[in-house]
Design a protein around this motif. Sequence first.
Motif, short mmCIF file in Angstrom:
data_model
loop_
_atom_site.label_atom_id
_atom_site.label_comp_id
_atom_site.label_asym_id
_atom_site.label_seq_id
_atom_site.Cartn_x
_atom_site.Cartn_y
_atom_site.Cartn_z
N CYS A 176 2.62 -5.85 -11.85
CA CYS A 176 3.42 -7.05 -12.16
C CYS A 176 2.56 -8.32 -12.11
O CYS A 176 3.01 -9.37 -11.64
N GLY A 198 5.01 -2.44 3.09
CA GLY A 198 5.76 -3.55 3.67
C GLY A 198 6.60 -4.29 2.65
O GLY A 198 7.71 -4.74 2.95
N GLN A 199 6.08 -4.38 1.41
CA GLN A 199 6.81 -5.07 0.36
C GLN A 199 8.12 -4.36 0.00
O GLN A 199 9.06 -5.00 -0.48
N CYS A 200 8.17 -3.06 0.23
CA CYS A 200 9.42 -2.35 -0.08
C CYS A 200 10.14 -1.83 1.17
O CYS A 200 10.95 -0.90 1.09
N ARG A 257 -2.99 -6.35 -6.08
CA ARG A 257 -2.02 -5.27 -5.92
C ARG A 257 -2.68 -3.91 -6.16
O ARG A 257 -3.71 -3.79 -6.82
N PRO A 289 -4.89 -8.05 -0.77
CA PRO A 289 -3.49 -8.21 -1.14
C PRO A 289 -2.91 -9.55 -0.69
O PRO A 289 -1.94 -10.05 -1.28
N LYS A 290 -3.50 -10.18 0.32
CA LYS A 290 -3.01 -11.47 0.78
C LYS A 290 -3.27 -12.57 -0.25
O LYS A 290 -2.64 -13.63 -0.22
N GLU A 322 7.33 0.85 -5.29
CA GLU A 322 8.52 1.15 -4.49
C GLU A 322 9.28 2.37 -5.02
O GLU A 322 9.96 3.06 -4.25
N ASN A 342 -0.58 -0.38 3.18
CA ASN A 342 0.38 -0.95 4.13
C ASN A 342 1.03 -2.23 3.59
O ASN A 342 2.19 -2.51 3.89
N PHE A 343 0.30 -2.98 2.78
CA PHE A 343 0.92 -4.14 2.14
C PHE A 343 2.03 -3.69 1.20
O PHE A 343 3.14 -4.24 1.23
N GLU A 344 1.74 -2.70 0.37
CA GLU A 344 2.74 -2.22 -0.58
C GLU A 344 3.93 -1.61 0.14
O GLU A 344 5.09 -1.81 -0.27
#
Length: 228
Positions: free
Chosen positions: A46, A103-105, A20, A15-16, A71, A99-101
Amino acid sequence: MREIIFDTETTGFDPKNGDRLVEIGCIEMVNRVLTGRTFHAYFNPCRSMPAEAEAVHGLSEAFLADKPLFETRALEFLDFIGDSPLVAHNAGFDFNFINFELGQCGHPPVGRDRMIDTVALAKVRHPGAKLSLDALCSRYGIDRSHRTKHGALLDAELLAQVYVELRGGRQIGLELVAESLAVSTQSGAVLTLRKRVFRQPRPHAASADELAAHAAFVATLENPLWSS
C-alpha cells in the motif's frame, strides 16, 4: 526438533519510517532435515516501491498491486511457524518487520527468545570473514547460480543449507535414507541431500605366517615375565 528458516523482502530498512514487508518465505526443518513444507506469500505494501529496493528483489509496485494485505494471511503465517525457533540471516531486521506487521493487525509480537541469527553464528565460527549469505554459500560450496536477485523463499532455501553447515555440517537423521534425497523447493530449485557413506571395516586378524613368525620370536626369549 522443528525449526523454521525464513527470509523477508521489504520496501526499505525501517518500518518506523514507513517501510513495509512485501514478501516472506519460510521453510520447515525437523532435526535439520528439510520436510518439504513451506509458507510463501507476497503482500501489497500500500505504498510506492523505491527504485533501490526494487533493484535488489525485483518486486515492482505493479506486480504487488493485486497481492493480499499482510493481515489477510497473518493467521496462516502464525499457524505455520507455531512455537518453533525462527532462523534468519541478520534476524533482527526480519523480526522488526514481522512484528511491526503483526502489530498493525492486532496480533502480539513474536518473542525474540525464539530468534536464531545466522550472522551471529557465523561470526563465532568464522571471525573476521565475510558474513553475507553469498559469502557463506561460497565458503560451503552451496550452488547459488539460480539466484539472480534476492527472493524470500529462495534465500531461505540457501540459508537452510548454510545453517546446517554452521551447526556442524551434516543433516541429522540421514543415515537410514537412500543414497541421496532430492527435495524440490517452491522456487524450482532442487536440493540434494546426500547420506553419509561409511567405509567397510578393515581386516585386523593376523595371517598364519604372521602367527608362526610371532611364535618363533617368542620361543627365543629367555625367562619371559609371563612364565614366572
